[in-house]
Scaffold this active site. Structure first.
Site, PDB file in Angstrom:
ATOM      1  CG  ASP A  51      -1.837   1.208   1.225  1.00  0.00           C
ATOM      2  OD1 ASP A  51      -2.862   1.149   0.527  1.00  0.00           O
ATOM      3  OD2 ASP A  51      -1.515   2.220   1.884  1.00  0.00           O
ATOM      4  CE1 TYR A  56       0.648   7.630   2.912  1.00  0.00           C
ATOM      5  CE2 TYR A  56       1.108   5.436   2.079  1.00  0.00           C
ATOM      6  CZ  TYR A  56       0.241   6.333   2.670  1.00  0.00           C
ATOM      7  OH  TYR A  56      -1.021   5.938   3.022  1.00  0.00           O
ATOM      8  CE  LYS A  85      -3.586   4.876   0.369  1.00  0.00           C
ATOM      9  NZ  LYS A  85      -2.210   4.439   0.573  1.00  0.00           N
ATOM     10  CG  HIS A 118      -4.132  10.024   0.292  1.00  0.00           C
ATOM     11  ND1 HIS A 118      -2.776   9.869   0.141  1.00  0.00           N
ATOM     12  CD2 HIS A 118      -4.389   9.616   1.548  1.00  0.00           C
ATOM     13  CE1 HIS A 118      -2.248   9.396   1.258  1.00  0.00           C
ATOM     14  NE2 HIS A 118      -3.217   9.236   2.129  1.00  0.00           N
TER      15      HIS A 118
END
Length: 332
Positions: A51, A56, A85, A118
């Site tokens: 994921d 990130y 995302k 997201h």
């Protein structure tokens, strides 16, 4: 017999027919310098669901780990489930393809298995050459840095997401962090309905109504932060005492089933009908987090787990955006 049934159910079949492993590896906050090796280690241990997200900031390193694992013959691309995302600054229909192309380039892939919106928050576009990932604040160098919104309705973003399925950049599409009202809105106009809703979900935030609605609408739920408060302590959003892993009810169930409190919490997540994406870069914990399918919680134990709900949300934009000169609630 019950044990066999549990062991067979390590995957979910989505509304599209795609088969997704129930347990994935969360990559939020894995430091860049150990991301690639963590991915290889996880794949060696049996993880097949990763994921990821633009936000990130480590998708390039995730991609390196995937490439190393494939080159070493540990796994093929087809055996992996990779989720990414769409960030809030790319909600406009002309920016959605830019965002997925950048993600695919960083991951070194030609498609993702699942692409999620997201947050249901549209922010002003930040060109990739200016800053990537763009994060929340529009201009960090401003005298008063804050979030700047963009007037992009969800139906525009969703239409652009559907095009990613048509162009085969994403096999499945879905959303994160939306409420039942937000999901109902999307379902009212979606030509391709969301296959997955990813939400914060753990024993202290169980969201039973949203889970039931998703089951009724054939939208599969994946819970992030499935162990609760851990990731939020260093961010100031929780204290060590907020962890469900110390809850006496969970500690006692763990003794009864001869598993760790973390395994009990994760098992509750999947046994209640959702996927989970725990995060760890510790090899022992990585292995433990996957080792959930040789036992079941009894009806009584599941009831005890249900009684622990505190509606305690750790990932709440209505709280953390106040530290960014803004206030952006999405949950009432």
């Amino acid at each position: 017999k019950r044990k066999m049934a549990a062991m067979e159910s390590t995957k979910a079949v989505l509304r599209t027919g795609s088969v997704m492993p129930l347990v994935g590896l969360g990559t939020w906050k894995i430091p860049k310098d150990i991301t690639a090796s963590s991915i290889v280690e996880a794949i060696k241990l049996g993880y097949r669901h990763l994921d990821c997200a633009c936000d990130y900031g480590n998708e390039k390193q995730v991609g390196e780990g995937i490439r190393q694992a494939i080159d070493a013959g540990l796994v093929s691309r087809e055996e992996l489930w990779v989720t990414s995302k769409l960030w809030c600054t790319y909600h406009a229909k002309e920016h959605v393809p830019l965002a997925i192309n950048k993600t695919l380039e960083d991951l070194g892939l030609s498609y993702v298995d699942l692409y999620l919106i997201h947050f249901p928050i549209a922010l002003k576009f930040v060109p990739m050459e200016t800053r990537y990932p763009p994060e929340w604040v529009h201009d960090p160098t401003s005298a008063t840095p804050c979030m700047e919104y963009s007037k992009v309705p969800m139906f525009e973003t969703w239409g652009a997401m559907e095009n990613l399925v048509t162009t085969q950049k994403a096999k499945n599409i879905g959303v994160c962090n939306v409420t039942s009202a937000g999901l109902r809105d999307i379902l009212s106009y979606a030509k391709i309905p969301p296959a997955v809703l990813q939400i914060e979900r753990h024993p202290y935030l169980q969201q039973p109504k949203l889970l039931k609605m998703c089951q009724n609408e054939n939208v599969f739920v994946v819970g992030f932060s499935p162990l609760g408060s851990g990731s939020y302590v260093e961010l100031g959003g929780a204290t060590v005492d907020d962890s469900p892993l110390q809850n006496p009810v969970i500690v006692n169930i763990a003794k009864d089933v001869n598993k760790t409190p973390a395994q009990v919490v994760l098992k509750w997540g999947v046994q209640s009908g959702a996927g989970i994406i725990p995060k760890s870069s510790n090899p022992k914990r990585l292995a433990d987090n996957l080792d959930l399918f040789d036992f079941e919680l009894s009806t009584e134990q599941m009831k005890e787990m249900s009684s622990l709900d505190q509606h305690r949300r750790f990932n709440d934009p209505g709280v953390f955006t106040t530290f960014m000169g803004s206030f952006c609630p999405i949950f009432d």
